[in-house]
Design a protein around this motif. Sequence first.
Motif, PDB file in Angstrom:
ATOM      1  N   THR A 109       0.344  -3.839  -5.375  1.00 43.88           N
ATOM      2  CA  THR A 109       0.836  -2.994  -5.300  1.00 43.88           C
ATOM      3  C   THR A 109       0.654  -1.800  -4.069  1.00 43.88           C
ATOM      4  O   THR A 109       0.196  -2.152  -3.248  1.00 43.88           O
ATOM      5  CB  THR A 109       0.349  -1.787  -6.559  1.00 43.88           C
ATOM      6  N   ALA A 110       1.240  -1.006  -4.242  1.00 44.98           N
ATOM      7  CA  ALA A 110       1.466  -0.020  -2.794  1.00 44.98           C
ATOM      8  C   ALA A 110       1.433   1.688  -4.013  1.00 44.98           C
ATOM      9  O   ALA A 110       2.166   1.869  -4.988  1.00 44.98           O
ATOM     10  CB  ALA A 110       2.961  -0.722  -2.122  1.00 44.98           C
ATOM     11  N   GLN A 111       1.194   1.994  -2.966  1.00 44.92           N
ATOM     12  CA  GLN A 111       1.321   3.406  -3.394  1.00 44.92           C
ATOM     13  C   GLN A 111       2.137   4.135  -2.466  1.00 44.92           C
ATOM     14  O   GLN A 111       2.356   4.941  -1.303  1.00 44.92           O
ATOM     15  CB  GLN A 111      -0.352   3.740  -3.646  1.00 44.92           C
ATOM     16  N   LEU A 112       3.020   5.169  -3.660  1.00 44.94           N
ATOM     17  CA  LEU A 112       4.251   5.866  -2.967  1.00 44.94           C
ATOM     18  C   LEU A 112       3.160   7.119  -2.841  1.00 44.94           C
ATOM     19  O   LEU A 112       3.392   8.003  -4.103  1.00 44.94           O
ATOM     20  CB  LEU A 112       5.693   6.121  -3.387  1.00 44.94           C
ATOM     21  N   VAL A 154       3.508   1.850  -7.061  1.00 48.06           N
ATOM     22  CA  VAL A 154       4.995   0.534  -7.265  1.00 48.06           C
ATOM     23  C   VAL A 154       4.459  -0.584  -7.484  1.00 48.06           C
ATOM     24  O   VAL A 154       3.462  -1.045  -6.425  1.00 48.06           O
ATOM     25  CB  VAL A 154       5.537   0.882  -5.843  1.00 48.06           C
ATOM     26  N   PRO A 155       4.617  -1.388  -8.499  1.00 44.87           N
ATOM     27  CA  PRO A 155       4.523  -2.681  -8.420  1.00 44.87           C
ATOM     28  C   PRO A 155       4.964  -3.902  -7.733  1.00 44.87           C
ATOM     29  O   PRO A 155       5.913  -3.241  -7.582  1.00 44.87           O
ATOM     30  CB  PRO A 155       4.088  -2.736  -9.630  1.00 44.87           C
ATOM     31  N   GLN A 210      12.019  18.811   5.871  1.00 51.36           N
ATOM     32  CA  GLN A 210      11.846  18.152   6.985  1.00 51.36           C
ATOM     33  C   GLN A 210      10.277  17.361   5.993  1.00 51.36           C
ATOM     34  O   GLN A 210       9.442  17.768   5.185  1.00 51.36           O
ATOM     35  CB  GLN A 210      10.809  18.372   8.145  1.00 51.36           C
ATOM     36  N   ILE A 211      11.268  15.789   5.342  1.00 52.60           N
ATOM     37  CA  ILE A 211      10.280  15.310   4.611  1.00 52.60           C
ATOM     38  C   ILE A 211       9.672  14.404   5.283  1.00 52.60           C
ATOM     39  O   ILE A 211      10.173  14.083   5.967  1.00 52.60           O
ATOM     40  CB  ILE A 211      10.554  15.063   3.335  1.00 52.60           C
ATOM     41  N   HIS A 212       8.716  13.382   4.560  1.00 50.62           N
ATOM     42  CA  HIS A 212       7.771  12.449   5.056  1.00 50.62           C
ATOM     43  C   HIS A 212       7.492  11.362   3.465  1.00 50.62           C
ATOM     44  O   HIS A 212       7.320  12.165   2.437  1.00 50.62           O
ATOM     45  CB  HIS A 212       6.859  12.984   6.100  1.00 50.62           C
ATOM     46  N   ILE A 213       7.948  10.394   3.527  1.00 52.52           N
ATOM     47  CA  ILE A 213       7.993   9.297   3.257  1.00 52.52           C
ATOM     48  C   ILE A 213       7.143   8.389   3.250  1.00 52.52           C
ATOM     49  O   ILE A 213       7.170   7.823   3.976  1.00 52.52           O
ATOM     50  CB  ILE A 213       8.569   8.510   1.987  1.00 52.52           C
ATOM     51  N   ASP A 214       5.653   7.629   2.646  1.00 57.93           N
ATOM     52  CA  ASP A 214       5.148   6.596   3.059  1.00 57.93           C
ATOM     53  C   ASP A 214       4.861   6.166   1.713  1.00 57.93           C
ATOM     54  O   ASP A 214       4.435   6.689   0.804  1.00 57.93           O
ATOM     55  CB  ASP A 214       3.684   7.428   3.236  1.00 57.93           C
ATOM     56  N   VAL A 215       4.346   5.058   1.960  1.00 62.31           N
ATOM     57  CA  VAL A 215       4.603   3.545   0.811  1.00 62.31           C
ATOM     58  C   VAL A 215       3.554   2.797   1.679  1.00 62.31           C
ATOM     59  O   VAL A 215       3.490   2.491   2.593  1.00 62.31           O
ATOM     60  CB  VAL A 215       5.766   3.014   0.508  1.00 62.31           C
ATOM     61  N   ASP A 216       1.845   3.111   0.525  1.00 68.91           N
ATOM     62  CA  ASP A 216       1.292   2.024   1.347  1.00 68.91           C
ATOM     63  C   ASP A 216       0.146   1.204   0.681  1.00 68.91           C
ATOM     64  O   ASP A 216       0.278   1.377  -0.376  1.00 68.91           O
ATOM     65  CB  ASP A 216      -0.131   2.958   2.095  1.00 68.91           C
ATOM     66  N   ALA A 217       0.041  -0.221   1.363  1.00 71.49           N
ATOM     67  CA  ALA A 217      -0.570  -1.449  -0.174  1.00 71.49           C
ATOM     68  C   ALA A 217      -1.711  -0.741   0.051  1.00 71.49           C
ATOM     69  O   ALA A 217      -2.355  -0.188   0.460  1.00 71.49           O
ATOM     70  CB  ALA A 217      -0.137  -2.721   1.401  1.00 71.49           C
ATOM     71  N   ILE A 265       8.148  -4.826   1.065  1.00 68.25           N
ATOM     72  CA  ILE A 265       8.452  -3.822   0.148  1.00 68.25           C
ATOM     73  C   ILE A 265      10.243  -3.109   0.804  1.00 68.25           C
ATOM     74  O   ILE A 265      10.728  -2.832   2.067  1.00 68.25           O
ATOM     75  CB  ILE A 265       8.008  -2.322  -0.309  1.00 68.25           C
ATOM     76  N   ALA A 266      11.124  -3.136   0.161  1.00 69.26           N
ATOM     77  CA  ALA A 266      12.760  -2.992   0.730  1.00 69.26           C
ATOM     78  C   ALA A 266      12.823  -1.317  -0.630  1.00 69.26           C
ATOM     79  O   ALA A 266      12.334  -0.820  -1.355  1.00 69.26           O
ATOM     80  CB  ALA A 266      13.440  -3.845  -0.230  1.00 69.26           C
TER      81      ALA A 266
END
Length: 162
Positions: A108-111, A124-125, A140-147, A155-156
């Motif tokens: 999974t990953a964490q948004l 996110v599975p 201004q926003i920042h988006i992070d997705v980490d395993a 991940i797309a």
Amino acid sequence: MTHVTVRRWIAGCTVAVSVFLLASCTSDAADGEAAKTSSKPTPSSSRVAGGSAERRLTEQAQSALAAVQTGRMVESGAERLTDGIHTEPSLQPGNTYELQLVCVGHGTAQLSFKPADTGTPVTVPCDQSVVRQRIRAGKQIHIDVDATQGSNGVIAWEIDSI
């Protein structure tokens, strides 16, 4: 050119650029220095197989996103899950957008978002399901997705205006 054809063309270009960028980011030299030998090393079979598998996973993830596009694409990309997604998209303040994520692999990953009220953190599975998140753009926003620990794959992501 129809909307579906344009989406497929963009998805194909995105796959090609992603593969090119992933391939060009690898180097045998240390600390950004040029390699000192002029002979080319022979790639190991595991390295070649890994690149092929990664390319296949990237294509699967991007195809899944193309199938569910909901509006006009603003930004998109595909990353190794171990590298994660760390982006500051150029969005119009006050507008609402939809972020779509597809993870292919295992784990999974964490948004998460900064500022935190931009969207809701979610897991996110990596099962090829599409995770959708409405986001409201601020200055201004920042988006992070980490395993998460032990996760691996591709991940797309895509941000659509709605």
